[in-house]
Design a protein around this motif. Structure first.
Motif, PDB file in Angstrom:
ATOM      1  N   ARG A 201       0.821  -1.217   0.000  1.00 28.42           N
ATOM      2  CA  ARG A 201       0.000   0.000   0.000  1.00 28.42           C
ATOM      3  C   ARG A 201       0.853   1.265   0.000  1.00 28.42           C
ATOM      4  N   GLU A 202       1.953   1.235   0.720  1.00 26.92           N
ATOM      5  CA  GLU A 202       2.750   2.442   0.899  1.00 26.92           C
ATOM      6  C   GLU A 202       3.951   2.532  -0.036  1.00 26.92           C
ATOM      7  N   ASN A 203       4.214   1.477  -0.806  1.00 23.43           N
ATOM      8  CA  ASN A 203       5.415   1.447  -1.643  1.00 23.43           C
ATOM      9  C   ASN A 203       5.055   0.961  -3.043  1.00 23.43           C
ATOM     10  N   GLY A 204       5.060   1.889  -3.999  1.00 22.13           N
ATOM     11  CA  GLY A 204       4.740   1.521  -5.367  1.00 22.13           C
ATOM     12  C   GLY A 204       5.680   0.493  -5.944  1.00 22.13           C
ATOM     13  N   CYS A 205       6.940   0.525  -5.493  1.00 20.87           N
ATOM     14  CA  CYS A 205       7.914  -0.445  -6.005  1.00 20.87           C
ATOM     15  C   CYS A 205       7.526  -1.872  -5.641  1.00 20.87           C
ATOM     16  N   VAL A 206       6.832  -2.029  -4.523  1.00 25.65           N
ATOM     17  CA  VAL A 206       6.346  -3.353  -4.112  1.00 25.65           C
ATOM     18  C   VAL A 206       5.081  -3.708  -4.883  1.00 25.65           C
ATOM     19  N   ALA A 207       4.125  -2.805  -4.880  1.00 28.89           N
ATOM     20  CA  ALA A 207       2.843  -3.074  -5.529  1.00 28.89           C
ATOM     21  C   ALA A 207       3.015  -3.408  -7.008  1.00 28.89           C
ATOM     22  N   LYS A 208       3.989  -2.766  -7.652  1.00 29.24           N
ATOM     23  CA  LYS A 208       4.193  -2.970  -9.090  1.00 29.24           C
ATOM     24  C   LYS A 208       5.044  -4.195  -9.404  1.00 29.24           C
ATOM     25  N   SER A 209       5.570  -4.834  -8.380  1.00 32.27           N
ATOM     26  CA  SER A 209       6.548  -5.902  -8.614  1.00 32.27           C
ATOM     27  C   SER A 209       6.054  -7.292  -8.272  1.00 32.27           C
ATOM     28  N   LEU A 210       4.886  -7.391  -7.635  1.00 35.50           N
ATOM     29  CA  LEU A 210       4.434  -8.691  -7.144  1.00 35.50           C
ATOM     30  C   LEU A 210       3.266  -9.224  -7.964  1.00 35.50           C
ATOM     31  N   PRO A 211       3.209 -10.535  -8.192  1.00 36.85           N
ATOM     32  CA  PRO A 211       2.082 -11.134  -8.914  1.00 36.85           C
ATOM     33  C   PRO A 211       0.838 -11.202  -8.045  1.00 36.85           C
ATOM     34  N   GLU A 212      -0.292 -11.408  -8.672  1.00 38.71           N
ATOM     35  CA  GLU A 212      -1.533 -11.620  -7.932  1.00 38.71           C
ATOM     36  C   GLU A 212      -1.466 -12.972  -7.223  1.00 38.71           C
ATOM     37  N   PRO A 213      -1.894 -13.036  -5.964  1.00 39.63           N
ATOM     38  CA  PRO A 213      -1.869 -14.322  -5.245  1.00 39.63           C
ATOM     39  C   PRO A 213      -2.592 -15.445  -5.978  1.00 39.63           C
ATOM     40  N   GLU A 214      -3.717 -15.134  -6.628  1.00 36.09           N
ATOM     41  CA  GLU A 214      -4.463 -16.165  -7.352  1.00 36.09           C
ATOM     42  C   GLU A 214      -3.642 -16.705  -8.521  1.00 36.09           C
ATOM     43  N   HIS A 215      -2.862 -15.846  -9.162  1.00 31.99           N
ATOM     44  CA  HIS A 215      -2.022 -16.297 -10.268  1.00 31.99           C
ATOM     45  C   HIS A 215      -0.925 -17.241  -9.763  1.00 31.99           C
ATOM     46  N   VAL A 216      -0.393 -16.934  -8.586  1.00 33.14           N
ATOM     47  CA  VAL A 216       0.595 -17.830  -7.989  1.00 33.14           C
ATOM     48  C   VAL A 216      -0.034 -19.182  -7.704  1.00 33.14           C
ATOM     49  N   PHE A 217      -1.237 -19.168  -7.130  1.00 33.25           N
ATOM     50  CA  PHE A 217      -1.907 -20.426  -6.803  1.00 33.25           C
ATOM     51  C   PHE A 217      -2.156 -21.254  -8.051  1.00 33.25           C
ATOM     52  N   GLN A 218      -2.614 -20.629  -9.117  1.00 35.58           N
ATOM     53  CA  GLN A 218      -2.871 -21.362 -10.353  1.00 35.58           C
ATOM     54  C   GLN A 218      -1.570 -21.920 -10.935  1.00 35.58           C
ATOM     55  N   PHE A 219      -0.491 -21.172 -10.834  1.00 33.61           N
ATOM     56  CA  PHE A 219       0.820 -21.649 -11.276  1.00 33.61           C
ATOM     57  C   PHE A 219       1.222 -22.897 -10.486  1.00 33.61           C
ATOM     58  N   VAL A 220       1.042 -22.844  -9.171  1.00 37.68           N
ATOM     59  CA  VAL A 220       1.392 -23.976  -8.316  1.00 37.68           C
ATOM     60  C   VAL A 220       0.503 -25.169  -8.625  1.00 37.68           C
ATOM     61  N   CYS A 221      -0.780 -24.924  -8.871  1.00 40.80           N
ATOM     62  CA  CYS A 221      -1.683 -26.035  -9.226  1.00 40.80           C
ATOM     63  C   CYS A 221      -1.205 -26.720 -10.492  1.00 40.80           C
ATOM     64  N   GLY A 222      -0.728 -25.949 -11.458  1.00 42.07           N
ATOM     65  CA  GLY A 222      -0.191 -26.528 -12.675  1.00 42.07           C
ATOM     66  C   GLY A 222       1.054 -27.351 -12.412  1.00 42.07           C
ATOM     67  N   MET A 223       1.912 -26.850 -11.519  1.00 48.47           N
ATOM     68  CA  MET A 223       3.124 -27.593 -11.156  1.00 48.47           C
ATOM     69  C   MET A 223       2.750 -28.892 -10.449  1.00 48.47           C
ATOM     70  N   ARG A 224       1.786 -28.831  -9.549  1.00 45.67           N
ATOM     71  CA  ARG A 224       1.376 -30.028  -8.808  1.00 45.67           C
ATOM     72  C   ARG A 224       0.773 -31.070  -9.757  1.00 45.67           C
ATOM     73  N   LYS A 225      -0.003 -30.603 -10.709  1.00 46.02           N
ATOM     74  CA  LYS A 225      -0.587 -31.533 -11.675  1.00 46.02           C
ATOM     75  C   LYS A 225       0.502 -32.192 -12.522  1.00 46.02           C
ATOM     76  N   MET A 226       1.490 -31.393 -12.920  1.00 47.96           N
ATOM     77  CA  MET A 226       2.576 -31.904 -13.744  1.00 47.96           C
ATOM     78  C   MET A 226       3.352 -32.982 -13.001  1.00 47.96           C
ATOM     79  N   PHE A 227       3.492 -32.805 -11.675  1.00 49.59           N
ATOM     80  CA  PHE A 227       4.272 -33.773 -10.891  1.00 49.59           C
ATOM     81  C   PHE A 227       3.389 -34.832 -10.226  1.00 49.59           C
ATOM     82  N   GLY A 228       2.100 -34.859 -10.562  1.00 53.01           N
ATOM     83  CA  GLY A 228       1.210 -35.901 -10.063  1.00 53.01           C
ATOM     84  C   GLY A 228       0.920 -35.823  -8.577  1.00 53.01           C
ATOM     85  N   LEU A 229       0.848 -34.606  -8.042  1.00 49.95           N
ATOM     86  CA  LEU A 229       0.635 -34.439  -6.596  1.00 49.95           C
ATOM     87  C   LEU A 229      -0.835 -34.316  -6.224  1.00 49.95           C
ATOM     88  N   ASP A 230      -1.687 -34.058  -7.198  1.00 52.45           N
ATOM     89  CA  ASP A 230      -3.125 -33.903  -6.905  1.00 52.45           C
ATOM     90  C   ASP A 230      -3.922 -35.088  -7.459  1.00 52.45           C
TER      91      ASP A 230
END
Length: 230
Positions: A201-230
């Motif tokens: 909220r207070e630092n634009g350098c942070v806000a502009k540099s981080l991915p959306e949490p949901e995008h991270v989760f979807q990325f991880v779900c893809g990794m888990r599927k690829m490695f047969g974890l789900d």
């Protein structure tokens, strides 16, 4: 992708993956310093010749190319940016030697403790004992960091600094840890969760540099599927 402003720093190229906490540390630092840079996205499932030639020892992101010369390992890169561009923006590390050592200790703590136990949460099969054990250890690590933060707005006091930059790129991963580990960071560590929100909220350098949490989760779900974890 470029930083916010040019500062006479031609030739900066960041090799990164959009979900990498380590690479996104470097994005934050470059933007905080107002340094212009090019970002080359990396596919970690099929690593590029550029990454392999730039970091042949570990073959990992991030790598910062400076006039074509590679600087590797995220915490090393943060210190390099501080030292190489002292007139650009605010310093990441404090000036006093003891305070600098203190900051380095806690950044090292983040890298030594957090990824290992978090990895057991998101890299283990559903229902595995490792998930519960990883969650327990992860919460303990986060509570230790919360205790170090205390009542301060940021780890070094009133402004974003080295430890904040080292830790805050893990915040977009909290949602993934929560969903796969069955807990709430905000419930377990409310002050740390508030700190993460404050950083963005207070630092634009942070806000502009981080991915959306949901995008991270979807990325991880893809990794888990690829490695047969789900």
């Amino acid at each position: 992708m470029e930083g916010d402003k040019a500062s006479g720093c031609d030739g900066l190229v960041l090799i990164n993956c959009f979900v990498s906490p380590y690479g996104n540390r470097v994005r934050i630092a470059l933007k905080r310093k107002g340094l212009e840079f090019e970002e080359k996205p990396e596919n970690l499932a099929a690593k590029s010749p550029l990454l392999l030639s730039s970091n042949p020892v570990h073959a990992k992101v991030p790598v910062l190319l400076v006039g074509g010369k590679p600087v590797c390992e995220s915490l090393v890169i943060l210190e390099f940016i501080d030292e190489a561009f002292p007139g650009a923006g605010e310093p990441l590390l404090p000036a006093a030697p003891c305070a600098r050592a203190h900051a380095r200790f806690w950044a090292s703590y983040v890298d030594t403790k957090l990824p290992e136990c978090a990895g057991r949460v998101w890299r283990s099969p559903k229902g595995a004992a490792a998930v519960e054990e990883g969650k327990k250890d992860l919460v303990a690590v986060l509570k230790t960091l919360e205790a170090e933060l205390g009542a301060k707005p940021y780890f070094a006091g009133d402004a974003l600094g080295y430890v904040d930059v080292a830790l805050v790129p893990f915040a977009p991963w909290f949602l993934t840890y929560e969903r796969l580990g069955g807990f709430s960071v905000a419930a377990e560590c409310p002050a740390l969760a508030a700190w993460a929100e404050r950083c963005a909220r207070e630092n634009g350098c942070v806000a502009k540099s981080l991915p959306e949490p949901e995008h991270v989760f979807q990325f991880v779900c893809g990794m888990r599927k690829m490695f047969g974890l789900d």
